[in-house]
Design an enzyme around this catalytic site. Structure first.
Site, PDB file in Angstrom:
ATOM      1  N   LYS A   1       8.659   9.440   3.017  1.00 55.71           N
ATOM      2  CA  LYS A   1       8.570   9.897   4.408  1.00 55.71           C
ATOM      3  C   LYS A   1       8.922   8.777   5.387  1.00 55.71           C
ATOM      4  O   LYS A   1       9.705   8.967   6.311  1.00 55.71           O
ATOM      5  CB  LYS A   1       7.143  10.408   4.730  1.00 55.71           C
ATOM      6  CG  LYS A   1       6.685  11.550   3.853  1.00 55.71           C
ATOM      7  CD  LYS A   1       5.328  12.107   4.292  1.00 55.71           C
ATOM      8  CE  LYS A   1       4.151  11.171   4.071  1.00 55.71           C
ATOM      9  NZ  LYS A   1       3.812  10.936   2.655  1.00 55.71           N
TER      10      LYS A   1
ATOM     11  N   ARG B   1       6.358  -0.448  -4.911  1.00 58.16           N
ATOM     12  CA  ARG B   1       6.184  -0.822  -3.501  1.00 58.16           C
ATOM     13  C   ARG B   1       5.030  -1.798  -3.340  1.00 58.16           C
ATOM     14  O   ARG B   1       5.081  -2.714  -2.527  1.00 58.16           O
ATOM     15  CB  ARG B   1       5.946   0.451  -2.667  1.00 58.16           C
ATOM     16  CG  ARG B   1       5.809   0.186  -1.173  1.00 58.16           C
ATOM     17  CD  ARG B   1       5.821   1.473  -0.382  1.00 58.16           C
ATOM     18  NE  ARG B   1       4.514   2.087  -0.290  1.00 58.16           N
ATOM     19  CZ  ARG B   1       4.262   3.257   0.297  1.00 58.16           C
ATOM     20  NH1 ARG B   1       5.235   3.959   0.820  1.00 58.16           N
ATOM     21  NH2 ARG B   1       3.047   3.743   0.353  1.00 58.16           N
TER      22      ARG B   1
ATOM     23  N   ARG C   1      -5.046   8.944  -4.220  1.00 56.25           N
ATOM     24  CA  ARG C   1      -4.333   9.405  -3.014  1.00 56.25           C
ATOM     25  C   ARG C   1      -3.508  10.662  -3.315  1.00 56.25           C
ATOM     26  O   ARG C   1      -3.443  11.572  -2.495  1.00 56.25           O
ATOM     27  CB  ARG C   1      -3.431   8.292  -2.473  1.00 56.25           C
ATOM     28  CG  ARG C   1      -4.229   7.182  -1.778  1.00 56.25           C
ATOM     29  CD  ARG C   1      -3.439   5.904  -1.650  1.00 56.25           C
ATOM     30  NE  ARG C   1      -2.231   6.052  -0.874  1.00 56.25           N
ATOM     31  CZ  ARG C   1      -1.150   5.269  -1.020  1.00 56.25           C
ATOM     32  NH1 ARG C   1      -1.149   4.295  -1.914  1.00 56.25           N
ATOM     33  NH2 ARG C   1      -0.106   5.460  -0.262  1.00 56.25           N
TER      34      ARG C   1
HETATM   35  P1  AMP Z   1       0.154   6.634   4.606  1.00 59.93           P
HETATM   36  O1  AMP Z   1       0.748   5.392   5.166  1.00 59.93           O
HETATM   37  O2  AMP Z   1       0.647   7.884   5.297  1.00 59.93           O
HETATM   38  O3  AMP Z   1       0.295   6.733   3.105  1.00 59.93           O
HETATM   39  O4  AMP Z   1      -1.408   6.571   4.919  1.00 59.93           O
HETATM   40  C1  AMP Z   1      -2.217   5.566   4.357  1.00 59.93           C
HETATM   41  C2  AMP Z   1      -3.672   5.979   4.471  1.00 59.93           C
HETATM   42  O5  AMP Z   1      -4.034   6.112   5.852  1.00 59.93           O
HETATM   43  C3  AMP Z   1      -4.035   7.302   3.826  1.00 59.93           C
HETATM   44  O6  AMP Z   1      -4.284   7.194   2.431  1.00 59.93           O
HETATM   45  C4  AMP Z   1      -5.277   7.688   4.611  1.00 59.93           C
HETATM   46  O7  AMP Z   1      -6.402   6.935   4.172  1.00 59.93           O
HETATM   47  C5  AMP Z   1      -4.941   7.195   6.019  1.00 59.93           C
HETATM   48  N1  AMP Z   1      -4.272   8.254   6.806  1.00 59.93           N
HETATM   49  C6  AMP Z   1      -2.998   8.247   7.273  1.00 59.93           C
HETATM   50  N2  AMP Z   1      -2.725   9.374   7.942  1.00 59.93           N
HETATM   51  C7  AMP Z   1      -3.855  10.116   7.896  1.00 59.93           C
HETATM   52  C8  AMP Z   1      -4.198  11.408   8.376  1.00 59.93           C
HETATM   53  N3  AMP Z   1      -3.327  12.181   9.036  1.00 59.93           N
HETATM   54  N4  AMP Z   1      -5.464  11.846   8.161  1.00 59.93           N
HETATM   55  C9  AMP Z   1      -6.359  11.089   7.512  1.00 59.93           C
HETATM   56  N5  AMP Z   1      -6.103   9.889   6.995  1.00 59.93           N
HETATM   57  C10 AMP Z   1      -4.854   9.405   7.187  1.00 59.93           C
END
Ligand code: AMP
Length: 190
Positions: A14, A128, A146
């Site tokens: 993404k 990564r 996750r």
């Molecule tokens: P990402 O960079 O999108 O993989 O997000 C890393 C972490 O941030 C996730 O595993 C969640 O702990 C938190 N996070 C990011 N976006 C959200 C969201 N929309 N709702 C809840 N937690 C989030």
């Protein structure tokens, strides 16, 4: 205004694709994960609240996440549209986004979902993790957690947007450029 939700499990690509699409379509890219990491790095209250959840691979609670997202959108008054990356991740977040955009006389135009097999995701994230410095990429157990959280809490948003005729699945395996082309073909038809 064009507002796109870029969707898919952790490691689907993404963030990488958002970087290309924001240039191509002149959109503002908001990654909730990036905003959290920025806050953690800077030791803000928000960062402190979020860190405990992020390090364990859990979702940050909706109240915190929704408020933060809305503040980010409001910082970009001149935007021609947004790419939401990593948001919404729960139905409550999707409802909040809809209401919030409604008030601004705009809407989500499409959810573009990057589809990638789980084992490919785990390998990509471990790779990564060697360079990202992200605690949540460094450990296979947290990575698998996750992905599990994605299926348990986030994947339902596919039917949420399908019901609104806004869901577009895109094969997320291939070169970066091939995948950008696939996503662009959908956006160009919106
Ligand atoms: P990402 O960079 O999108 O993989 O997000 C890393 C972490 O941030 C996730 O595993 C969640 O702990 C938190 N996070 C990011 N976006 C959200 C969201 N929309 N709702 C809840 N937690 C989030």
């Amino acid at each position: 205004m064009t507002n796109i939700v870029l969707f898919g499990p952790p490691g689907a690509g993404k963030g990488t694709q958002a970087e290309f699409l924001k240039e191509k379509y002149n959109l503002v890219h908001i990654s909730t994960g990036d905003v959290f990491r920025y806050n953690i790095k800077n030791g803000t209250d928000l960062g402190k609240q979020a860190k405990v959840f992020i390090d364990e691979g859990k979702l940050v609670p909706d109240e915190i996440t929704i408020g933060m997202l809305e503040a980010e959108v409001d910082k970009n008054k001149e935007a021609e549209g947004f790419i939401f990356d990593g948001f919404p991740r729960t139905e409550a977040q999707a409802d909040a986004l809809e209401n919030f955009l409604n008030k601004k006389q705009t809407k989500v135009d499409a959810m573009l979902a990057l589809e990638v097999d789980d084992e490919v995701l785990v390998q990509r994230l471990l790779e990564r993790g060697k360079t990202s410095g992200r605690v949540d990429d460094a450990n296979e157990e947290v990575i698998r957690k996750r992905i599990k959280v994605y299926y348990n809490e986030t994947a339902i948003l596919k039917s949420y947007y399908q019901k609104k005729d806004k869901y577009y699945g895109v094969d997320g395996v291939g070169s970066i450029q091939e995948i950008t082309t696939r996503l662009s073909e959908v956006i160009d038809k919106l």
